[in-house]
Motif scaffolding. Structure first.
Motif, PDB file in Angstrom:
ATOM      1  N   VAL A   7       0.575  -1.865  -0.067  1.00 46.62           N
ATOM      2  CA  VAL A   7       0.137   0.020  -0.146  1.00 46.62           C
ATOM      3  C   VAL A   7       1.035   1.238  -0.175  1.00 46.62           C
ATOM      4  N   ILE A   8       0.103   2.014  -1.020  1.00 45.35           N
ATOM      5  CA  ILE A   8       1.340   3.657  -0.876  1.00 45.35           C
ATOM      6  C   ILE A   8       0.573   4.476  -0.523  1.00 45.35           C
ATOM      7  N   LEU A  33       2.890  -1.191   3.880  1.00 45.87           N
ATOM      8  CA  LEU A  33       2.824   0.317   4.263  1.00 45.87           C
ATOM      9  C   LEU A  33       3.583   1.444   4.086  1.00 45.87           C
ATOM     10  N   PHE A  34       3.652   2.104   3.092  1.00 46.98           N
ATOM     11  CA  PHE A  34       4.466   2.714   2.911  1.00 46.98           C
ATOM     12  C   PHE A  34       4.223   4.067   2.866  1.00 46.98           C
ATOM     13  N   ASN A  35       4.407   5.041   3.403  1.00 45.73           N
ATOM     14  CA  ASN A  35       3.962   6.870   3.626  1.00 45.73           C
ATOM     15  C   ASN A  35       5.215   7.771   4.036  1.00 45.73           C
ATOM     16  N   ALA A  36       5.090   8.634   3.123  1.00 48.63           N
ATOM     17  CA  ALA A  36       5.802  10.026   3.244  1.00 48.63           C
ATOM     18  C   ALA A  36       5.775  10.636   4.074  1.00 48.63           C
ATOM     19  N   GLU A  37       4.977  11.010   4.779  1.00 55.62           N
ATOM     20  CA  GLU A  37       4.751  11.039   5.996  1.00 55.62           C
ATOM     21  C   GLU A  37       5.657  10.235   7.567  1.00 55.62           C
ATOM     22  N   PRO A  38       6.407  10.764   8.086  1.00 52.12           N
ATOM     23  CA  PRO A  38       6.955  10.113   8.888  1.00 52.12           C
ATOM     24  C   PRO A  38       5.425   9.159  10.129  1.00 52.12           C
ATOM     25  N   ARG A  39       4.861   9.114   9.883  1.00 51.56           N
ATOM     26  CA  ARG A  39       3.706   8.756  10.913  1.00 51.56           C
ATOM     27  C   ARG A  39       2.690   7.789  10.218  1.00 51.56           C
ATOM     28  N   GLY A  40       2.377   7.304  10.734  1.00 55.24           N
ATOM     29  CA  GLY A  40       0.478   6.142  10.452  1.00 55.24           C
ATOM     30  C   GLY A  40      -0.002   7.523   9.857  1.00 55.24           C
ATOM     31  N   ALA A  74       3.946  -4.605   7.686  1.00 55.04           N
ATOM     32  CA  ALA A  74       4.650  -3.497   8.022  1.00 55.04           C
ATOM     33  C   ALA A  74       5.142  -2.229   7.186  1.00 55.04           C
ATOM     34  N   CYS A  75       5.249  -1.501   8.694  1.00 56.26           N
ATOM     35  CA  CYS A  75       5.652  -0.204   8.243  1.00 56.26           C
ATOM     36  C   CYS A  75       6.632   0.945   7.667  1.00 56.26           C
ATOM     37  N   ARG A  76       6.605   1.341   6.394  1.00 57.76           N
ATOM     38  CA  ARG A  76       7.679   2.357   6.298  1.00 57.76           C
ATOM     39  C   ARG A  76       7.177   3.737   6.166  1.00 57.76           C
ATOM     40  N   PHE A  77       7.599   4.388   6.992  1.00 60.00           N
ATOM     41  CA  PHE A  77       6.508   5.277   7.573  1.00 60.00           C
ATOM     42  C   PHE A  77       8.039   6.433   7.733  1.00 60.00           C
ATOM     43  N   GLY A  78       7.825   7.259   6.787  1.00 61.38           N
ATOM     44  CA  GLY A  78       8.528   8.180   6.535  1.00 61.38           C
ATOM     45  C   GLY A  78       9.637   8.125   4.919  1.00 61.38           C
ATOM     46  N   GLU A  79       9.071   7.058   4.422  1.00 56.70           N
ATOM     47  CA  GLU A  79       9.767   6.966   3.440  1.00 56.70           C
ATOM     48  C   GLU A  79       8.495   6.630   2.181  1.00 56.70           C
ATOM     49  N   HIS A  80       9.979   6.828   0.867  1.00 64.70           N
ATOM     50  CA  HIS A  80       8.656   8.391  -0.068  1.00 64.70           C
ATOM     51  C   HIS A  80       9.027   6.580  -1.353  1.00 64.70           C
ATOM     52  N   VAL A  81       7.915   6.105  -1.930  1.00 68.51           N
ATOM     53  CA  VAL A  81       8.122   5.155  -2.956  1.00 68.51           C
ATOM     54  C   VAL A  81       8.298   6.160  -4.367  1.00 68.51           C
ATOM     55  N   VAL A  82       9.292   6.019  -4.859  1.00 72.51           N
ATOM     56  CA  VAL A  82       9.974   6.382  -5.971  1.00 72.51           C
ATOM     57  C   VAL A  82       9.237   5.749  -7.563  1.00 72.51           C
ATOM     58  N   LYS A  83       9.107   4.470  -7.310  1.00 69.47           N
ATOM     59  CA  LYS A  83       8.898   4.064  -8.523  1.00 69.47           C
ATOM     60  C   LYS A  83       8.066   2.922  -8.524  1.00 69.47           C
ATOM     61  N   ILE A  84       7.146   2.662  -9.461  1.00 68.00           N
ATOM     62  CA  ILE A  84       6.736   1.108  -9.519  1.00 68.00           C
ATOM     63  C   ILE A  84       6.631   0.721 -10.616  1.00 68.00           C
ATOM     64  N   PRO A  99       8.384  -7.006  -3.500  1.00 64.29           N
ATOM     65  CA  PRO A  99       7.546  -7.579  -4.214  1.00 64.29           C
ATOM     66  C   PRO A  99       6.232  -7.635  -3.532  1.00 64.29           C
ATOM     67  N   TYR A 100       5.310  -7.605  -4.759  1.00 64.62           N
ATOM     68  CA  TYR A 100       3.840  -7.266  -5.036  1.00 64.62           C
ATOM     69  C   TYR A 100       3.235  -8.726  -5.248  1.00 64.62           C
ATOM     70  N   ASP A 101       2.336  -9.352  -5.073  1.00 68.60           N
ATOM     71  CA  ASP A 101       0.922  -8.966  -5.490  1.00 68.60           C
ATOM     72  C   ASP A 101      -0.018  -9.046  -6.103  1.00 68.60           C
ATOM     73  N   LYS A 102      -0.622  -8.107  -5.323  1.00 73.57           N
ATOM     74  CA  LYS A 102      -1.342  -6.787  -5.620  1.00 73.57           C
ATOM     75  C   LYS A 102      -1.216  -5.368  -4.656  1.00 73.57           C
ATOM     76  N   LEU A 103      -1.474  -4.510  -5.720  1.00 77.36           N
ATOM     77  CA  LEU A 103      -0.327  -2.947  -4.929  1.00 77.36           C
ATOM     78  C   LEU A 103      -1.682  -1.931  -5.380  1.00 77.36           C
ATOM     79  N   LEU A 104      -1.585  -1.352  -3.895  1.00 73.87           N
ATOM     80  CA  LEU A 104      -3.025  -0.116  -3.596  1.00 73.87           C
ATOM     81  C   LEU A 104      -2.165   1.209  -3.267  1.00 73.87           C
ATOM     82  N   ILE A 105      -2.810   2.009  -4.309  1.00 70.07           N
ATOM     83  CA  ILE A 105      -2.236   3.422  -4.743  1.00 70.07           C
ATOM     84  C   ILE A 105      -2.522   4.496  -4.291  1.00 70.07           C
ATOM     85  N   ALA A 106      -2.759   5.134  -2.672  1.00 67.52           N
ATOM     86  CA  ALA A 106      -3.668   5.571  -1.994  1.00 67.52           C
ATOM     87  C   ALA A 106      -2.911   7.207  -1.776  1.00 67.52           C
TER      88      ALA A 106
END
Ligand code: SRM
Ligand SMILES: Cc1cc2nc3c(=O)[nH]c(=O)nc-3n(C[C@H](O)[C@H](O)[C@H](O)COP(=O)(O)OP(=O)(O)OC[C@H]3O[C@@H](n4cnc5c(N)ncnc54)[C@H](O)[C@@H]3O)c2cc1C
Ligand code: SF4
Ligand code: FES
Lengths: 811, 110
Positions: A7-8, A33-40, A74-84, A99-106
Motif C-alpha cells: 500500500v502506497i 505500508l509506505f507513507n511519505a509522512e513520518p507517521r501512520g 510492515a510499516c515504512r513510514f517517512g519513506e517515499h515510494v519512488v517507482k513502481i 515485491p507485490y501481488d496486489k498494489l494499492l495506490i492511495a
C-alpha cells in the motif's frame, strides 16, 4: 499461500481499506505500508481543530503503532515510494524494494501552488499535513500578519485557526464571494460577515501577483498593486491528485488515476483509492466517497463483487460559529425553482433548489439544523410536491414566519430616536399618540416627527401601528418592487443604520424574497450603496441599465448614441474635427446638436464603441454621460467674455462646475446652467441647479425642470463669491445624493424635505455645508474619471461577440 | 446532439451576457450565477430589443428597451406580456461553455 499487498500512502482512504481487510480476512495478505509522512494514519480533516488549538495531534491519530503491530503490517513510514515496476511487480522505496501481488495506490493529492514569483520563499506554506499545521502553529506563536490565499474550505479553516492563535489574518480570494463552489452569494456574504467579526479581513476579487520578501516572505502583492504585509503566507487554492507514480508506471491517468467501479486501475492488479483517483470523470476532495471506495477496494482485493457509485455530497465548514451547510446542485442546470428564506435578525439564510418536484440542492447559513433532513431528500430523490409550501421550514414545521418588521419597532426603547432631523424619540411620539394624535399628520403637527426630510415616515407609521394596534389603518407604503416589502426610504435608512455595504448584505439583512433582486431594485440598491459607501462599495455594472453599463445611450434599433463632453458648451476646431472624423470613420448616420449644448453621434454600432471612444479620447474628448443618472450638462451663456450685459464669468463658472461635478452619480439626472445676467440665456431657472449671475454675486436656485413637469427653480441663496457658489452647489448636490429616492429628480426630493431644511443644512450651517462638500469630493475622488477611457483599456473585448459564426463558410 | 465550444465562462460577466453571432441572428449567452448559463435568442419579441443588454436577475432577463421580463428556463415572457424567446441547450464543462451546435446551424429563423 499468503498474497503480498503493498500500500502506497497511509492516509484516510487506505486506512479504511486496511480496517476492512484486516477485519474480514486477517490472514489473507502480507501487508507493507509506505507513507511519505513520518507517521501512520491520522484524521486529516481534524487538522483544523489542531491548528485552532481545540485538539492535539494525539487526539486525532486513528491508527497508532500498536494497531499496525497487532495486524502484522510492515510499516515504512517517512519513506517515499519512488517507482513502481509493473513488469517485475516490485515497488521501489527510498530504502529498498518490496515485491507485490496486489498494489494499492492511495497517494492522496498535493496542494496546488500558484506559479507566482516568491512562491518558494520560506514562510510560504500549504495546508495539507501535520507538518504544515505545526509550521503554522510555530509561525503564529510569533504573532504578526498572515495572508491566506484562497477563500475555500481549507483556506478559511486555516484563517480561522491562525486568527484564533492571535495573528492578524487577511484572506485573499479570487472570486466574488467566499467558498463559491459550495455557497451562493447570500450565504457567502453571511460567512464573510462572521469571519470579519472575528477580525479576519476578507478581500474578494483579489488576485495574487507575487510574494515579496528578502530571504523570506514579507508581503503579498496583489494585481491591483496593493501590498499586504505577511509574516506567513498560506496557499490554499486547491488540490491536484498525486499521480506521478502512476503516470511513470504507464497506468491510465487523466486528471487522476483512472479506475473502474471495482477501484482497479488499467492494470487489474493495481488498485487505487482516495483523492488520487478519477472515476467516471469525477475527482474527490471529501472523505465520504473515499470511505465507499475503501470498502469496494477491500472487497475487490478479497475477490468479492462490489461496485462504487458516486453519491451526492454535503459540505460543512469546521469553524466554530460559522454554521453552513451546502449539498447537491444549486448552481447548475435548467428548469429549476428556488425557495428562499431569510431571517435577518438571526443571520439565517436558506435556499432550496427544486427541479421536477424533487429537491436537488440546498444552501444554508446560520441555522443548519435541518441540513441532514434536506440532504436525505436530495439523496433519495423524494417527491416534495405535497410539502412544497412548508418545505423550507424543515421537518419540524410549526408554521409562521418569524421575520416581522413591526416587532422590531415594538422592541425599541422610548428614548430611541425616530426622527433624526428634528430629534424626536419614540417616547415623544407615543405620548403624542396617547394625547390624541392618531394619524401621521397629527403626529407630525404635534411632534414634528417626519416633518422634515420625511425618510422616517415609515417608522413613525409603524410606531402608530404598534401603539394603536388595529385602530390605526396603515397606509399602504409603496415597496420598491416585488422583491421586498420595504420602501426606498426604509432601505436607504437601513443601509446606513446597519452599515450594509454590499448588495448581498442588503438582500440578506433586509430579507429580500428573490435570490438577487430584479431590474427595478438592483439599480436603486447599487446607487444607494455607492452613494453611501463610496470607498467601500464597488459599483456593479450588472446592476445598471444598459446605458450606464455601456456608457452610451441605447437606440430603438440596438445601436447607441455617443455624446462627448463639451465643457460648458465650449468647443474648438480640433474637437470638432475629431468629432467629424469619427462620424465619418464609423459611418454615423446622424450627427445632431442637442438641447444640452453639444453634439450627439447617433446610431453607432455597439461593437464600434470602444474604437470610437478611443479616437475621441485621443482628441481630449471624454464621455458626456448623456445616458446617466448623474451629472449631464452645465449649460452656459457667453457672459462677461463677450456679452455687453454679462455681470460675471458665467462660462468660466459653468466649466468649473462641470469639471467638479462630472462623473458623479445622483438619484436621477442632474442638469445645471449658469447665466451671466437675469436675461438668463442659459435657461438656468429651469434646471435642477441654476446659477444666475448678478452684479453683487451669484443667485443659486434649485428644483427646476423642463421635462414631464416644467418647474421654475426656487431661490436657495445668493452668495458673493464664485468659491462660495461652487461650495453651495457641491453641498446641495451631496444632500440630494444622500437623501433622494432613486429616480426622483431634485425637485421631487426638494418637495419632500422642504426649502427650509435645505437652506438650514446647506446654506446656513457652514460646518455642515463644508462637510457635505467634503463628502462629495471624497466620492468624486473615485468617480470623477472618464468611463470611456477605462472601458477602452480594460473592457474592449467584452463589446465584441464571444463567438462569431457568420464568417464561417456555409456547409 | 453535438456541442460547440464557444468560450470560457469567465468571458461572460456574472449576471450579464455575451453574444454569439450566427447567420440566422444572434444568440445571447446569459450567466445567471457563478456556474449557471442559459442560451436564448437575443431578439425581444416585442420590438426586437437586444436581450443580451438587459439586466439579468434570478433566472430571468429584462429587455432594455421596454422592460419585458423573460424566464430563461422556458423563454416565456412574464406577467402581463405575451411572447416567447427560443432557448437553446448550453452546458458548462471545466469552465468551457458548450452550445448545442444546432443553435448555430439549423435553428428556424426567428
Ligand atoms: C439628445 C437629447 C435631445 C436632443 O437631441 O437635443 C435628449 C435625448 C433623450 N432624452 Fe432628453 N434629451 C436632451 C435634452 C433634454 C432636455 C433639454 C435640456 O437638457 O436642456 C430636457 C428637458 C430638461 C429637463 O430634463 O428638465 C430633456 C428631458 C428628458 C426627459 C424628461 C425628464 C423629466 O424629469 O421629466 C427624459 C426622460 C427621463 O429622463 O426619464 C429624457 C430622456 C431622453 C432620452 C435619454 C430617452 C432614452 O432613455 O433613450 C433620449 C436619448 C436619445 C438618444 O438616443 O440619445 N429627456 N431632455 C438632448 C441631450 C442633451 C445633452 O446634450 O445631454
Ligand atoms: C486541513 C484539512 C481539512 C479537511 N477537512 C475536511 C472535511 O471537513 N471534510 C472532508 O470530507 N474532507 C476534509 N478534508 C479532505 C480529506 O482530508 C481528504 O479528502 C482525505 O484525507 C483524502 O484521503 P486520501 O487517503 O486520498 O489522501 P491522504 O489522506 O492525503 O493520504 C495520502 C498519503 O499518501 C502519502 N503519499 C503521497 N505520495 C506518496 C509516495 N510517493 N510515497 C509514499 N507515500 C506517499 C502522503 O504523504 C499522505 O500521507 C480536509 C483536508 C485537509 C488537509
Ligand atoms: S423628446 Fe426626448 S425622449 Fe422624447 S422622443 Fe425626443 S429625444 Fe426621445
Ligand atoms: S423590445 Fe423588448 S420590451 Fe420592447
Amino acid at each position: 499461500m499468503k498474497q503480498k499487498l503493498v500500500v502506497i500512502g497511509a492516509g484516510m482512504a487506505s486506512g479504511r481499506v486496511l480496517e476492512h481487510l484486516t477485519e474480514t480476512a486477517p490472514d489473507a495478505f502480507d501487508i507493507t505500508l509506505f507513507n511519505a509522512e513520518p507517521r501512520g494514519n491520522y484524521n486529516r480533516i481534524m487538522l483544523s481543530p489542531v491548528l485552532s488549538g481545540e485538539k492535539t495531534y494525539e487526539d486525532i491519530v486513528t491508527h497508532d503503532g500498536g494497531w499496525y503491530a497487532q495486524r502484522g503490517i510492515a510499516c515504512r513510514f517517512g519513506e517515499h515510494v519512488v517507482k513502481i515496476d509493473r513488469e517485475m511487480k516490485v515497488v521501489e522505496g527510498e530504502n529498498g524494494h518490496v515485491p507485490y501481488d496486489k498494489l494499492l495506490i492511495a497517494t492522496g493529492s498535493a496542494p496546488f501552488i500558484i506559479p507566482v514569483p516568491g512562491k518558494d520563499l520560506p514562510g510560504v506554506i500549504t495546508y495539507r499535513d501535520l507538518d504544515d499545521t505545526n509550521a503554522m502553529i510555530d509561525a503564529a506563536a510569533k504573532g504578526g500578519n498572515a495572508v491566506v490565499i484562497g477563500g475555500g474550505l481549507l483556506g478559511l479553516e486555516a484563517a480561522a485557526g491562525l486568527a484564533e492563535r492571535g495573528m492578524t489574518v487577511t484572506v485573499v480570494h479570487l472570486m466574488g464571494h467566499l467558498m463559491e463552489r459550495q455557497l451562493d452569494e447570500a450565504a457567502g456574504y453571511l460567512l464573510r460577515k462572521d469571519l470579519e467579526l472575528r477580525g479576519i479581513t476578507v478581500r474578494t476579487q483579489a488576485s495574487t501577483k507575487a510574494i515579496l520578501g528578502e530571504g523570506r516572505a514579507e508581503a503579498v502583492l496583489l494585481e491591483s498593486g496593493e501590498t499586504l504585509p505577511a509574516d506567513l503566507v498560506v496557499m490554499a487554492v486547491g488540490i491536484r491528485p498525486e499521480t506521478r507514480l502512476a503516470t511513470d508506471a504507464g497506468l491510465d491517468v487523466a486528471r487522476g488515476i483512472e479506475v473502474n467501479a471495482q477501484m482497479q486501475s488499467s492494470d487489474p492488479d493495481v488498485l487505487a483509492v482516495g483523492e488520487c483517483v478519477e472515476f467516471d470523470g469525477h475527482l474527490f476532495g471529501l472523505v465520504a466517497p473515499l470511505y465507499d471506495q475503501a470498502k469496494v477496494a477491500a472487497n475487490t482485493l478479497l475477490g468479492q463483487p462490489d461496485a462504487f457509485v458516486v453519491k451526492e455530497l454535503a459540505t460543512k465548514l469546521k469553524v466554530t460559529g460559522c454554521d453552513l451547510f451546502s449539498a447537491g446542485d444549486f448552481a447548475e442546470g435548467e428548469g429549476r425553482e428556488d425557495i428562499v428564506f431569510r431571517d435577518p435578525a438571526r443571520g439565517v439564510y436558506k435556499r432550496l433548489v427544486i427541479e421536477d418536484d424533487r429537491l436537488i440542492g440546498a444552501v444554508m447559513y446560520g441555522d443548519t439544523a435541518d441540513g441532514s433532513w434536506f440532504f436525505g431528500l436530495i439523496k433519495d430523490g423524494t417527491d416534495i410536491d405535497e410539502m412544497r409550501d412548508t418545505l423550507i421550514f424543515g421537518p419540524a414545521y410549526q408554521g409562521g414566519d418569524t421575520a416581522d418588521p413591526l416587532s422590531a419597532v415594538a422592541a425599541l426603547p422610548p428614548e430611541a430616536e425616530i426622527c433624526g432631523c428634528n430629534g424626536v424619540c419614540k417616547g415623544t411620539i407615543v405620548e403624542a399618540i396617547a394625547a390624541g394624535a392618531t394619524d401621521l399628520a397629527a403626529v407630525r403637527a404635534s411632534t414634528k416627527a417626519s416633518a422634515s426630510c420625511g425618510t422616517c415616515t415609515g417608522l413613525v407609521e409603524q410606531v402608530l401601528q404598534v401603539t394603536l394596534g388595529d385602530e390605526f389603518q396603515m397606509p399602504a407604503a409603496q415597496p420598491i418592487c416585488g422583491c421586498t416589502d420595504l420602501t426606498h426610504e426604509d432601505v436607504r435608512r437601513l443601509i446606513k443604520a446597519q452599515e450594509l455595504k454590499s448588495q448581498a448584505a442588503v438582500w440578506q439583512e433586509l430579507g429580500w424574497k428573490t435570490p438577487n433582486g430584479c431590474h427595478v431594485c438592483r439599480p436603486a440598491i447599487n446607487y444607494y450603496l455607492l452613494a453611501d459607501w463610496p470607498l467601500e462599495y464597488q459599483d456593479d455594472p450588472q446592476s445598471r441599465f444598459v446605458n450606464e453599463r455601456k456608457h452610451a445611450n441605447i437606440q430603438k434599433d440596438g445601436t447607441f448614441s455617443v455624446v462627448p463632453r463639451m465643457w460648458g458648451g465650449i468647443t474648438n476646431p480640433a474637437e470638432l474635427r475629431a468629432i467629424a472624423d469619427a462620424a465619418e470613420k464609423y459611418d454615423v448616420p446622424t450627427v445632431k446638436v442637442t438641447g444640452g449644448q453639444r453634439i450627439d453621434l447617433l446610431g453607432v454600432k455597439g461593437e464600434d464603441l470602444p474604437a470610437i471612444w478611443a479616437d475621441l479620447n485621443r482628441a481630449g474628448l471624454v464621455s458626456g454621460h448623456a445616458y446617466s443618472k448623474g451629472l449631464r450638462t452645465v449649460k452656459t451663456c457667453v457672459g462677461t467674455d463677450h456679452c455687453r450685459f454679462g455681470t460675471q464669468d458665467s462660462t468660466g463658472l459653468g466649466i468649473k462646475l462641470e469639471k467638479i461635478l462630472w462623473g458623479s452619480w445622483t438619484p436621477h439626472k442632474l442638469k445645471l446652467a449658469v447665466s451671466g445676467c437675469p436675461r438668463n440665456c442659459a435657461e438656468a431657472t429651469c434646471k435642477d441647479i441654476g446659477v444666475v449671475c448678478v452684479d453683487s454675486g451669484y443667485q443659486i436656485g434649485i428644483g427646476g425642470a423642463a421635462g414631464m413637469d416644467v418647474k421654475e427653480t426656487e431661490l436657495l441663496c445668493q452668495v458673493p463669491t464664485e468659491d462660495e457658489a461652487i461650495e453651495v452647489v457641491m453641498a446641495v448636490t451631496q444632500a440630494y445624493r444622500e437623501g433622494g429616492k432613486y429616480l426622483d429628480r431634485l425637485y421631487k426630493w426638494l418637495a419632500k424635505v422642504g426649502m427650509d431644511w435645505v437652506r438650514a443644512n446647506v446654506v446656513d450651517d457652514l460646518e455642515n455645508r463644508r462637510a457635505l462638500a467634503e463628502r462629495f469630493e471624497l466620492s468624486q475622488s473615485i468617480y470623477r474619471k472618464d468611463p470611456w477611457a477605462e472601458h477602452v483599456r480594460d473592457k474592449a473585448p467584452s463589446y465584441a461577440p464571444i463567438a462569431d459564426f457568420t464568417l464561417e463558410a456555409a456547409e | 446532439m453535438s456541442w460547440i465550444d464557444i468560450g470560457h465562462i469567465d468571458d461572460v460577466p456574472l449576471r450579464g451576457a455575451r453574444l454569439v453571432k450566427t447567420r440566422l441572428g444572434c444568440i445571447a449567452i446569459f450567466r445567471t450565477a457563478e456556474a449557471e448559463l442559459f442560451a436564448a435568442s437575443n431578439a425581444c419579441p416585442h420590438k426586437g430589443g437586444p436581450l443580451s443588454e438587459g439586466i439579468v436577475h434570478g433566472q430571468s432577463v429584462t429587455c432594455p428597451l421596454h422592460n419585458w421580463v423573460f424566464d430563461l428556463n422556458t423563454g416565456e415572457a412574464q406577467g402581463a406580456d405575451e411572447g416567447r424567446i427560443t432557448t437553446y441547450p448550453v452546458r458548462l464543462e471545466d469552465g468551457r461553455i458548450l452550445l448545442d451546435a444546432r443553435a448555430i446551424t439549423e435553428r428556424s429563423a426567428a
